[in-house]
Write an enzyme that holds these catalytic residues in place. Structure first.
Site, PDB file in Angstrom:
ATOM      1  N   TYR A 101       0.858  -1.188   0.000  1.00 32.07           N
ATOM      2  CA  TYR A 101       0.000   0.000   0.000  1.00 32.07           C
ATOM      3  C   TYR A 101       0.888   1.230   0.000  1.00 32.07           C
ATOM      4  O   TYR A 101       1.765   1.366   0.843  1.00 32.07           O
ATOM      5  CB  TYR A 101      -0.889  -0.017   1.251  1.00 32.07           C
ATOM      6  CG  TYR A 101      -1.684   1.251   1.483  1.00 32.07           C
ATOM      7  CD1 TYR A 101      -3.033   1.316   1.149  1.00 32.07           C
ATOM      8  CD2 TYR A 101      -1.086   2.385   2.047  1.00 32.07           C
ATOM      9  CE1 TYR A 101      -3.764   2.481   1.365  1.00 32.07           C
ATOM     10  CE2 TYR A 101      -1.812   3.548   2.272  1.00 32.07           C
ATOM     11  CZ  TYR A 101      -3.144   3.587   1.929  1.00 32.07           C
ATOM     12  OH  TYR A 101      -3.868   4.740   2.143  1.00 32.07           O
ATOM     13  N   GLU A 190      -3.700   7.422  -3.933  1.00 29.77           N
ATOM     14  CA  GLU A 190      -3.540   6.176  -3.186  1.00 29.77           C
ATOM     15  C   GLU A 190      -3.415   4.996  -4.130  1.00 29.77           C
ATOM     16  O   GLU A 190      -4.199   4.877  -5.073  1.00 29.77           O
ATOM     17  CB  GLU A 190      -4.759   5.988  -2.274  1.00 29.77           C
ATOM     18  CG  GLU A 190      -4.679   4.769  -1.377  1.00 29.77           C
ATOM     19  CD  GLU A 190      -5.985   4.528  -0.614  1.00 29.77           C
ATOM     20  OE1 GLU A 190      -6.095   4.990   0.526  1.00 29.77           O
ATOM     21  OE2 GLU A 190      -6.893   3.885  -1.178  1.00 29.77           O
TER      22      GLU A 190
END
Ligand code: GDP
Ligand code: MN
Length: 380
Positions: A101, A190
Site C-alpha cells: 500500500y 492512493e
C-alpha cells in the site's frame, strides 16, 4: 473532485508510474472487444467513485473475450455502495506475488504532504493503522525541499522492504507519485494494492485519486474528466449554472448569499420546527440571473413546499437583490409560497420594492427567525 480508477491510472502513466494496459467499456460487447484486443487473461473492473469494489463483486478475472463479456453483463448496472456501475475498465490481468500500500495525502495540520507506506496492502488500511501501527511507515515532505532520495529510503526501510530491486522500483514510484501529486494539485493519491509480480515487477493495480477543486482551473484536462452523469440531475444542472446546491430531505427550500449565512439559515429552519429541502448558496452576487437559476433548481424539487430567501446585503445591495427576485418571478411561474428576509445595505429600499410589486405568494419578514417560522408554517 474524485477521479475514477482508470482516470487516476492515466495520470499515473503520464508521470511514469507503471500500470497495466487497459481499455474503457460501457457495454458487454465493448468489454469483449477490449479483451480481444488485449489478449490473454483480463480483469473486468467496475468504475465507480467508491472503494471496496472487489468485496462487492465488482472485480472479476476473465480468461478471454467470452468470459469478459459475461462478467461485464453481470457487473454493469450493479449497485456498489449506492453507486450504479455504468463503466468498466478492462485491463490485462496481473499475477500477484505480494500486495503493498502506498499513498500520498495532504496533512492539513502540518500543511505538508504525507506519505504512507506498508507491506500490508490490498486490505483496509484503517485496520492496519489501528491494529498494527508499526507496520505503517509515515513521512512528511517539506513543500520547499521537495521529496528527497533519503526520504524514499527512509520510507522503504521503515516498512521493511528488503529486496534490492523492489527498493529501487518503489523509490522511483514514490518519487513519481510525489510529482503526480504536486503537479496535479491532488489531495490524495492512493495505490492499494501496489503489487509485486512473480517476476519482481512493481506496479500500481488500483488508483484512488482526489484533485483539489480549487485548483481545477489550472488543469483543464483534469477538469474535463468530471463525469456529470454521476451526479443527481438537479446537482448537475446547478453545477452547469454555477450555483452551489446540495439536496437535503426536508420541505423548506433555502436560498441565501454566502455559505455561512446559508448554514445558519438551515439551523434556524430546524429551530422553527421545519426541515430544509436543500442548501443553495447564491454566492456574493444576487443578480437576477443568479436568482432565476437558483429558483429554477429549487422549485424543480417536488419535495419543496415553501422557499425561504435569506439575504444579507454586504457588497450586494438589498434593492438589487429585490429587483433580481422580482425579475426572476416574472420569468418563472412558482406556485410555492416564498418568504424573504432582507437585511444589510439598502435593505429598506429592497423591502419596499418587494412590498409594492410582489405577487401574493411572496411574503416579506423583518428577521431571520420570523422568516423561518413563516416558511415552516407555509410548508406544513
Ligand atoms: P477495490 O476493491 O475497489 O480496492 O479494487 P482493487 O482494484 O484494489 O482490486 C481488488 C482486488 O482484486 C485486489 O486487491 C486484487 O487482489 C484483485 N485484483 C485486481 N486486479 C487483479 C489482477 O490483475 N490480477 C489478480 N490476480 N487479481 C487482481
Ligand atoms: Mn483497491
Amino acid at each position: 473532485m474524485d477521479l475514477y480508477e482508470y482516470q487516476g491510472k492515466e495520470l499515473f502513466k503520464r508521470f511514469g508510474i507503471p500500470v497495466s494496459e487497459g481499455r474503457l467499456a460501457t457495454t458487454p460487447e465493448e468489454a469483449r472487444a477490449a479483451a480481444q484486443e488485449l489478449g490473454g487473461q483480463v480483469v473486468v473492473k467496475a468504475q465507480v467513485l467508491t472503494g471496496g469494489r472487489g468485496k462487492a463483486g465488482g472485480i472479476k478475472l476473465a480468461d478471454g473475450p467470452e468470459e469478459a463479456e459475461e462478467h461485464a453483463r453481470a457487473i454493469l448496472g450493479m449497485d456498489i455502495n449506492g453507486h450504479v456501475v455504468r463503466k468498466l475498465w478492462i485491463e490485462s490481468a496481473s499475477e500477484i506475488e505480494r500486495e503493498y500500500y502506498l499513498a500520498l495525502t495532504f496533512d492539513r495540520g502540518l500543511k505538508k504532504a504525507l506519505f504512507m507506506f506498508t507491506k500490508e496492502g490490498g486490505v483496509d488500511i484503517e485496520e492496519v493503522a489501528a491494529n498494527r501501527p508499526d507496520a505503517l511507515a509515515r513521512l512528511h515532505v517539506d513543500p520547499l525541499e521537495g521529496f528527497q532520495p533519503y526520504q524514499a529510503r527512509r520510507l522503504i526501510y521503515g516498512a521493511g522492504i528488503e529486496d534490492e530491486s523492489e527498493q529501487k522500483q518503489i523509490a522511483k514510484i514514490a518519487e513519481r507519485l510525489y510529482a503526480t501529486f504536486v503537479e496535479s494539485d491532488a489531495m490524495l493519491c492512493e495505490i492499494n494494492p501496489l503489487i509485486v509480480t512473480p517476476d519482481g515487477e512493481v506496479k500500481a493495480l488500483d488508483s484512488k485519486f482526489t484533485v483539489d477543486d480549487n485548483a481545477l482551473y489550472k488543469h483543464p484536462d483534469i477538469a474535463e474528466m468530471r463525469d456529470l452523469e454521476a451526479y443527481p440531475p438537479e446537482e448537475r444542472q446547478a453545477r452547469e449554472k454555477g450555483v452551489t446546491y446540495v439536496k437535503l430531505d426536508g420541505e423548506v427550500g433555502v436560498l441565501g448569499n454566502g455559505a455561512g449565512l446559508v448554514m445558519s439559515t438551515l439551523d434556524v429552519v430546524a429551530l422553527a420546527g421545519g426541515r430544509p429541502a436543500n442548501f443553495c448558496d447564491l454566492g456574493g452576487g444576487g443578480d437576477a440571473q443568479g436568482v432565476v437559476d437558483a429558483l429554477e433548481i429549487i422549485s424543480a424539487d417536488p419535495q419543496v413546499k415553501s422557499i425561504l430567501f435569506n439575504i444579507f446585503g454586504g457588497i450586494t445591495r438589498g434593492d438589487e437583490v429585490a429587483r433580481g427576485i422580482l425579475q426572476a418571478l416574472e420569468q418563472l411561474t412558482i406556485e410555492d409560497p416564498i418568504v424573504v428576509r432582507l437585511d444589510g445595505t439598502n435593505a429598506e429600499e429592497g423591502r419596499e420594492l418587494l412590498q409594492q410589486a410582489a405577487p401574493p405568494n411572496l411574503h416579506v419578514e423583518p428577521t431571520m427567525l420570523e422568516a423561518a417560522k413563516r416558511a415552516v408554517e407555509l410548508a406544513a
